[in-house]
Design a protein around this motif. Structure first.
Motif, mmCIF file in Angstrom:
data_model
loop_
_atom_site.group_PDB
_atom_site.id
_atom_site.type_symbol
_atom_site.label_atom_id
_atom_site.label_comp_id
_atom_site.label_asym_id
_atom_site.label_seq_id
_atom_site.Cartn_x
_atom_site.Cartn_y
_atom_site.Cartn_z
ATOM 1 N N GLY A 141 43.386 -14.655 6.797
ATOM 2 C CA GLY A 141 42.983 -14.748 8.195
ATOM 3 C C GLY A 141 44.080 -14.502 9.206
ATOM 4 N N ASP A 162 37.904 -9.031 4.700
ATOM 5 C CA ASP A 162 38.211 -10.023 5.725
ATOM 6 C C ASP A 162 38.816 -9.398 6.986
ATOM 7 O OD1 ASP A 162 38.506 -12.598 6.821
ATOM 8 O OD2 ASP A 162 40.575 -12.728 6.110
ATOM 9 N N ARG A 163 38.109 -9.559 8.125
ATOM 10 C CA ARG A 163 38.591 -9.122 9.448
ATOM 11 C C ARG A 163 39.095 -7.681 9.426
ATOM 12 N NH1 ARG A 163 42.651 -13.317 12.045
ATOM 13 N NH2 ARG A 163 42.654 -11.624 13.590
ATOM 14 N N ARG A 202 33.607 -1.677 10.281
ATOM 15 C CA ARG A 202 32.793 -2.869 10.539
ATOM 16 C C ARG A 202 31.798 -3.109 9.396
ATOM 17 N NH1 ARG A 202 28.142 -3.601 14.042
ATOM 18 N NH2 ARG A 202 28.101 -5.706 14.926
ATOM 19 N N GLN A 252 33.585 -4.681 6.594
ATOM 20 C CA GLN A 252 33.852 -6.089 6.911
ATOM 21 C C GLN A 252 32.608 -6.948 6.742
ATOM 22 O OE1 GLN A 252 36.188 -7.400 10.537
ATOM 23 N NE2 GLN A 252 34.165 -8.066 11.194
ATOM 24 N N ASN A 253 31.508 -6.519 7.348
ATOM 25 C CA ASN A 253 30.312 -7.358 7.385
ATOM 26 C C ASN A 253 29.485 -7.310 6.116
ATOM 27 O OD1 ASN A 253 31.090 -7.939 9.989
ATOM 28 N ND2 ASN A 253 29.632 -6.568 10.955
ATOM 29 N N MET A 264 46.488 -8.355 6.283
ATOM 30 C CA MET A 264 45.707 -9.547 6.586
ATOM 31 C C MET A 264 45.905 -10.514 5.433
ATOM 32 S SD MET A 264 43.694 -11.040 8.751
ATOM 33 C CE MET A 264 43.204 -9.651 9.782
ATOM 34 N N LYS A 266 37.760 -5.155 22.698
ATOM 35 C CA LYS A 266 36.680 -5.157 21.700
ATOM 36 C C LYS A 266 35.300 -5.019 22.340
ATOM 37 C CE LYS A 266 38.682 -7.493 17.684
ATOM 38 N NZ LYS A 266 38.579 -8.665 16.781
ATOM 39 N N ASP A 279 39.966 -5.621 12.612
ATOM 40 C CA ASP A 279 41.249 -5.837 13.275
ATOM 41 C C ASP A 279 42.321 -4.856 12.816
ATOM 42 O OD1 ASP A 279 40.212 -7.864 14.750
ATOM 43 O OD2 ASP A 279 40.965 -9.481 13.492
#
Length: 604
Positions: free
Chosen positions: A235, A337-338, A328, A331-332, A232, A353, A341
């Motif tokens: 983005g 970043d992402r 997740r 990520q959160n 990544m 998803k 994915d």
């Protein structure tokens, strides 16, 4: 042949064609190449901004000394967390021995746990390296590399509560330290520092490397799944198959200005480098074909360290299972970043998803992934109910119009243009859309493929039991009609056998029956071609899907059952009562023989 049946046959044929493509495109996995014993050496790139470019520098890669002791034999510091166990080699300070405590090779509870990383000297070396690339005025031996012997707290164990620190003095005024910590899941934090006690300013660039010797032993090599490099960069997600890694003589450098990560991904497991400084970093992904080594490198900007000063950089390493909730969270909550994915959602990510998110929620609610799949099917059918209602109402009206349509055919004789015009006028007058019957079937195709993708790539379906003999929803039904579902004392042929397609389990047979019963909501077609297609379709699908994941077959059976119930109820509400039992009996009737007169006419 009326338009309604044509549309239905067309939709079914399209489904059959697309599913057949998925079924036949199973390339055989390549045999892994014997692993070499060295790490790839990357040619320095003098144009790479912010990195060491002194001649002789390796610019973030590392060189393995063939005469040095192997990392498997070097002193080690143990790793022990709720999710991981393994060790760190003091040769290079590398993370090169790691197993996943909560995952086993097979559904057998006594099978070995999954090994993720292995040291050089093992059957499949795969590890994470860290170091500093030398800048102006520094020789390669003045910075720590792949074979540097670090001083560490031997006898201690790296746990979520107890980080470890490694040190190395180059004897020329630079003291290096490396502090490694780990959480209770799969994330390591590697903090690298250098203290300049000399009398000259030095420049050097920190790096991290993930190296894999040879291809993975369990490489699927299946087009629906990405395995290989993944990164990544600000983005933008890039996936690189092993065949497409840059050759060592033509490495391309990707500059990441702010956020990103790079790694190597398998079907269920992944290792990833995540630089945590704000100065950006550069990424290379290469293969040394001479020694068959695949590696990806994250190289942070050059540090200038004056006498008496120090520099510190931090890199995180994800090494573990691709658990959706865990990734997740990183990520959160941790700002990777992402990171979600990194799971291969495919081109239909806008379906895969949300489908998986609902499956995950239902699984947490119900506690069983098989029932969660059935719950998902109910939700999908509920969402499509308005469309299905219009379709089945239209089908009921078409049945009511059958006598009028037969009358129009008689009136038109052989004039097809006149018949078509009359039919269109009839449809317009009765407000019937003959094409509406196939639309719900066509909408099921992307949903079916998306669910197939979810079942194939997501870890949560791996070894997920349902009931009875179904102990892995990501694998085909293990029962077989060839040994009478376990009553006969021999094992059915495995998936590698050409007879595997005949080894039907209980679920595929139920699938064929459910499709066959769904057909019987409508009378047997008079046209011989239609009748043959409808007669064979359920059993062809039964054999085709017999070797598909059990979870997918469970979805299809549930979908057929719900569709049958909806169609029967809606058509009855419109005054048309499907004669299911009569249609079944009609399907078994033999075609009447021509009488002698007709036979005689046919001979003339």
């Amino acid at each position: 042949m009326d338009d309604q049946n044509k549309n239905l046959i067309l939709a079914t044929a399209l489904s059959f064609l697309v599913i057949m493509l998925w079924f036949v495109l199973f390339p055989a996995p390549e045999a892994p190449i014997e692993p070499p014993t060295e790490v790839a050496t990357q040619t320095p790139d003098a144009t790479t901004p912010g990195l060491a470019t002194e001649p002789g520098a390796v610019d973030g890669a590392a060189t393995e000394d063939v005469g040095a002791p192997k990392p498997a034999d070097a002193p080690r510091i143990a790793i022990d967390t709720p999710s991981l166990k393994g060790s760190i080699s003091l040769q290079g300070g590398r993370i090169d021995q790691l197993s996943l405590k909560n995952y086993r090779e097979t559904t057998d509870p006594d099978s070995p746990i999954v090994d993720l990383l292995s040291p050089v000297g093992s059957d499949a070396p795969y590890y994470a390296l860290f170091g500093w690339a030398p800048g102006a005025g520094l020789a390669p031996e003045m910075v720590p590399g792949a074979n540097t012997i670090w001083q560490g707290q031997q006898g201690t164990t790296l746990t979520p509560e107890t980080p470890i620190t490694l040190t190395w003095d180059n004897g020329g005024g630079l003291t290096f330290s490396r502090t490694i910590s780990v959480d209770d899941k799969f994330m390591f934090s590697v903090e690298q520092s250098v203290q300049n006690t000399g009398d000259t300013t030095v420049t050097l660039a920190p790096y991290g490397i993930l190296a894999r010797h040879g291809l993975p032993r369990d490489l699927k090599n299946f087009f629906i799944l990405h395995e290989g490099g993944i990164r990544m960069a600000d983005g933008e997600l890039t996936e690189t198959d092993y065949d497409d890694f840059d050759p060592i003589t033509g490495v391309k450098t990707i500059a990441v200005e702010k956020d990103g990560w790079t790694g190597l991904t398998d079907q269920y497991w992944m290792t990833t480098l995540i630089p945590r400084d704000n100065g950006g970093f550069n990424v290379t992904t290469l293969r040394d074909s001479r020694r068959d080594i695949y590696q990806t490198t994250a190289r942070m900007p050059t540090q200038t360290v004056a006498p008496g000063a120090s520099a510190t950089t931090r890199l995180e390493v994800f090494a573990g299972a691709k658990e959706w909730a865990t990734i997740r969270h990183y990520q959160n909550e941790d700002g990777v970043d992402r990171f979600v994915d990194s799971i291969d959602w495919g081109w239909f990510f806008f379906l895969t998803k949300p489908i998986f998110a609902v499956l995950h929620y239902l699984n947490n609610l119900i506690g069983n992934m098989g029932w969660a799949i059935i719950g998902l099917t109910l939700l999908i059918k509920a969402l499509l109910l308005p469309l299905a209602y219009k379709s089945y109402v239209s089908m009921a009206k078409m049945k009511e119009l059958q006598p009028q349509m037969e009358k129009l055919k008689e009136d038109a004789g052989g004039d097809k243009q006149k018949l078509q015009k009359s039919m269109m006028e009839l449809y317009k007058k009765e407000k019937v859309n003959p094409a509406s019957g196939c639309l719900p079937i066509l909408l099921q195709i992307p949903i079916f493929f998306s669910l197939y993708k979810v079942i194939f790539v997501t870890l949560e379906l791996r070894h997920a039991p349902w009931l009875g003999w179904i102990d892995d929803l990501s694998a085909p039904d293990p029962s077989s009609i060839l040994n009478l579902f376990g009553l006969l004392p021999f094992a059915p042929p495995g998936p590698e056998s050409i007879f595997a397609i005949l080894s039907l389990g209980v679920l595929p047979i139920l699938l064929g029956i459910s499709m066959w019963l769904q057909q019987k909501l409508n009378p047997t077609p008079a046209d011989a071609t239609q009748k043959m297609i409808f007669a064979w379709m359920p059993w062809v699908f039964m054999f085709m899907l017999g070797q598909f994941a059990s979870g997918l077959v469970v979805y299809w059976i549930a979908n057929n059952t719900i569709t049958f119930t909806q169609q029967y109820a809606i058509m009855r509400s419109q005054g048309y009562k499907p004669d299911v039992f009569g249609n079944i009996l009609d399907g078994f009737k033999r075609k009447p023989k021509k009488d002698a007169a007709e036979a005689g006419k046919g001979k003339k």
